[in-house]
Design an enzyme around this catalytic site. Structure first.
Site, PDB file in Angstrom:
ATOM      1  N   GLY A  10       1.861  30.839 -33.312  1.00 23.39           N
ATOM      2  CA  GLY A  10       1.033  29.643 -33.447  1.00 23.39           C
ATOM      3  C   GLY A  10      -0.426  29.916 -33.113  1.00 23.39           C
ATOM      4  CE1 TYR A 143       2.964  18.407 -27.840  1.00 23.32           C
ATOM      5  CE2 TYR A 143       1.365  16.885 -26.899  1.00 23.32           C
ATOM      6  CZ  TYR A 143       1.747  18.174 -27.223  1.00 23.32           C
ATOM      7  OH  TYR A 143       0.910  19.234 -26.915  1.00 23.32           O
ATOM      8  CB  THR A 173      -7.579  24.196 -26.923  1.00 21.96           C
ATOM      9  OG1 THR A 173      -7.588  23.877 -25.531  1.00 21.96           O
ATOM     10  CG2 THR A 173      -8.083  25.614 -27.120  1.00 21.96           C
TER      11      THR A 173
HETATM   12  P1  NAD Z   1       0.895  25.377 -32.773  1.00 26.90           P
HETATM   13  O1  NAD Z   1       1.618  24.327 -33.517  1.00 26.90           O
HETATM   14  O2  NAD Z   1      -0.095  26.229 -33.514  1.00 26.90           O
HETATM   15  O3  NAD Z   1       1.913  26.367 -32.067  1.00 26.90           O
HETATM   16  C1  NAD Z   1       3.210  26.028 -31.685  1.00 26.90           C
HETATM   17  C2  NAD Z   1       4.124  27.172 -32.087  1.00 26.90           C
HETATM   18  O4  NAD Z   1       5.466  26.872 -31.650  1.00 26.90           O
HETATM   19  C3  NAD Z   1       4.181  27.374 -33.604  1.00 26.90           C
HETATM   20  O5  NAD Z   1       4.053  28.738 -33.924  1.00 26.90           O
HETATM   21  C4  NAD Z   1       5.578  26.819 -33.978  1.00 26.90           C
HETATM   22  O6  NAD Z   1       6.100  27.422 -35.146  1.00 26.90           O
HETATM   23  C5  NAD Z   1       6.369  27.144 -32.725  1.00 26.90           C
HETATM   24  N1  NAD Z   1       7.551  26.292 -32.543  1.00 26.90           N
HETATM   25  C6  NAD Z   1       7.619  24.932 -32.614  1.00 26.90           C
HETATM   26  N2  NAD Z   1       8.871  24.499 -32.363  1.00 26.90           N
HETATM   27  C7  NAD Z   1       9.612  25.620 -32.113  1.00 26.90           C
HETATM   28  C8  NAD Z   1      10.971  25.837 -31.805  1.00 26.90           C
HETATM   29  N3  NAD Z   1      11.842  24.818 -31.701  1.00 26.90           N
HETATM   30  N4  NAD Z   1      11.404  27.114 -31.637  1.00 26.90           N
HETATM   31  C9  NAD Z   1      10.543  28.162 -31.751  1.00 26.90           C
HETATM   32  N5  NAD Z   1       9.229  28.008 -32.039  1.00 26.90           N
HETATM   33  C10 NAD Z   1       8.766  26.755 -32.224  1.00 26.90           C
HETATM   34  O7  NAD Z   1       0.183  24.648 -31.548  1.00 26.90           O
HETATM   35  P2  NAD Z   1      -0.797  25.213 -30.431  1.00 26.90           P
HETATM   36  O8  NAD Z   1      -2.028  24.412 -30.474  1.00 26.90           O
HETATM   37  O9  NAD Z   1      -0.882  26.688 -30.492  1.00 26.90           O
HETATM   38  O10 NAD Z   1       0.004  24.780 -29.118  1.00 26.90           O
HETATM   39  C11 NAD Z   1       0.733  25.712 -28.338  1.00 26.90           C
HETATM   40  C12 NAD Z   1       1.241  25.026 -27.090  1.00 26.90           C
HETATM   41  O11 NAD Z   1       0.146  24.531 -26.325  1.00 26.90           O
HETATM   42  C13 NAD Z   1       2.153  23.831 -27.366  1.00 26.90           C
HETATM   43  O12 NAD Z   1       3.201  23.822 -26.424  1.00 26.90           O
HETATM   44  C14 NAD Z   1       1.247  22.642 -27.161  1.00 26.90           C
HETATM   45  O13 NAD Z   1       1.972  21.514 -26.745  1.00 26.90           O
HETATM   46  C15 NAD Z   1       0.315  23.154 -26.074  1.00 26.90           C
HETATM   47  N6  NAD Z   1      -0.975  22.450 -26.115  1.00 26.90           N
HETATM   48  C16 NAD Z   1      -1.906  22.737 -27.063  1.00 26.90           C
HETATM   49  C17 NAD Z   1      -3.104  22.027 -27.082  1.00 26.90           C
HETATM   50  C18 NAD Z   1      -4.194  22.308 -28.074  1.00 26.90           C
HETATM   51  O14 NAD Z   1      -5.204  21.618 -28.046  1.00 26.90           O
HETATM   52  N7  NAD Z   1      -4.100  23.296 -28.925  1.00 26.90           N
HETATM   53  C19 NAD Z   1      -3.321  21.006 -26.150  1.00 26.90           C
HETATM   54  C20 NAD Z   1      -2.332  20.728 -25.225  1.00 26.90           C
HETATM   55  C21 NAD Z   1      -1.174  21.467 -25.202  1.00 26.90           C
END
Ligand code: NAD
Ligand code: UDP
Length: 311
Positions: A10, A143, A173
């Site tokens: 991700g 969520y 982010t």
């Molecule tokens: P993203 O969607 O790019 O990444 C999430 C990854 O998890 C993806 O590669 C997806 O394919 C994988 N995934 C989802 N469900 C899955 C499952 N059941 N089994 C295996 N893989 C699975 O999002 P991101 O922005 O990179 O977020 C990463 C983490 O950080 C998440 O947990 C998100 O909640 C947290 N987060 C991100 C932000 C942000 O602003 N980017 C803010 C708060 C929290």
């Protein structure tokens, strides 16, 4: 050190893997590719310190690791609302499975939690001690409540099994490798402006967010994993902007000819959000160093290249 990164394909996971592999560490990426893509890791395909596994974390798995970085979960509202029951399963069962693995391996475990656990906050800026204001039955609840139970599981594993946990509450982010159809505001606005389409503001645009550039965030996560601090830590950029401010900045930077259009504010969309990062400053000696303007320039360049190559 062998690192298991769930959600490794991700946006954030792939940037984390870049840092870990650059430092010579071993990495196992676990992902079901719901929102991630193997191509985010392509520059490492020939590096034998990286192992890539397709796996859905709602199912248990047995692997070897010294540290588990648990990021797997869709993060954008359009993605996590696509199948909210699956999102809740990923948050609960996925975290349960990964905490069980960490317990078995005696591995340190870091949960990627979120500012969404504060819901539509009644306290501003948000400190870690704030319990939040979350709707349990709305479209964002899968969520928000999913991440809340994930945090709860971490602390119950700590109390019951002495698990070595870290919890990072990530605030909005952005940066390269967000998907063009990610649906989050920064990527939506940049892609629309580059394509010459109007930017769509939900509500009147007076709601605020604090936007952190991805490199700053990943540095903070590394510091937290390497620290002895085992209570939740906010990581984000405390500079607060309205959504309308963001739109104006991007119009100026990308395409002064595009217009703004307005749609209804989605249900439970938080009105204000800004992290209090005193704990991160004090215990991790961390604070963001990349301004919104510089971070947006890097992200705009990424999307321009990406969209050009797509044609
Ligand atoms: P993203 O969607 O790019 O990444 C999430 C990854 O998890 C993806 O590669 C997806 O394919 C994988 N995934 C989802 N469900 C899955 C499952 N059941 N089994 C295996 N893989 C699975 O999002 P991101 O922005 O990179 O977020 C990463 C983490 O950080 C998440 O947990 C998100 O909640 C947290 N987060 C991100 C932000 C942000 O602003 N980017 C803010 C708060 C929290
Ligand atoms: N938003 C918007 N236009 C868009 C996408 C989002 O006005 O094209 C708004 C959204 O309603 C929210 C803010 O921007 O108030 C941040 O949305 P995002 O989905 O990026 O993050 P989150 O709401 O999860 O913080």
């Amino acid at each position: 050190m062998r690192n298991l990164v769930t959600g490794g394909a991700g946006f954030l996971g792939s940037h984390l893997i870049d840092k870990l592999l650059s430092a010579g560490e071993e990495v196992v990426s676990l992902d079901n590719y719901f929102t991630g893509s193997k191509s985010n890791l392509k520059k490492w395909f020939n590096n034998n310190k990286l192992e890539i596994i397709r796996h859905d974390i709602t199912q248990p798995i047995l692997l070897e690791a010294d540290r588990i970085w648990h990021l797997a979960c869709p993060a954008s509202p359009i993605h996590y609302q696509n199948n909210p029951i699956k999102t809740a399963k990923t948050s609960f069962l996925g975290t349960y499975n990964m905490l069980g693995l960490a317990k078995r391996l005696n591995a340190r475990f870091l949960l990627a939690s979120t500012s969404e656990i504060y819901g539509n906050p009644l306290v501003h800026p948000q400190k870690e001690a704030y319990f939040g204001n979350v709707n349990t039955i709305g479209p964002r609840s899968c969520y928000d409540e999913g991440k809340r139970i994930a945090e709860t599981l971490c602390f119950d594993y700590k109390r019951m099994h002495n698990s070595d946990i870290r919890v990072v509450r990530i605030f909005n982010t952005y940066g390269p490798r967000m998907l063009p159809n990610d649906g989050r505001v920064v990527s939506n606005f940049i892609v629309s402006a580059i394509s010459g389409n109007p930017l769509t503001i939900y509500g009147d645009g007076s709601q605020t967010r604090s936007f952190c550039y991805v490199d700053d965030l990943i540095n903070g996560m590394l510091k937290l994993m390497n620290s002895n601090y085992d209570l939740p830590v906010n990581l984000g950029n405390p500079d607060e902007f309205t959504v309308k401010d963001l739109a104006k900045i991007l119009i100026k930077k990308v395409n002064p000819d595009v217009k703004l259009i307005y749609k209804n504010l989605p249900e439970d969309d938080p009105l204000r959000r800004k992290p209090d990062i005193s704990i991160a400053k004090e215990v991790l000696n961390w604070e963001p160093s990349i301004s919104l303007s510089d971070g947006l320039d890097k992200t705009i360049k990424y999307f321009k290249d990406y969209l050009k190559n797509e044609k």
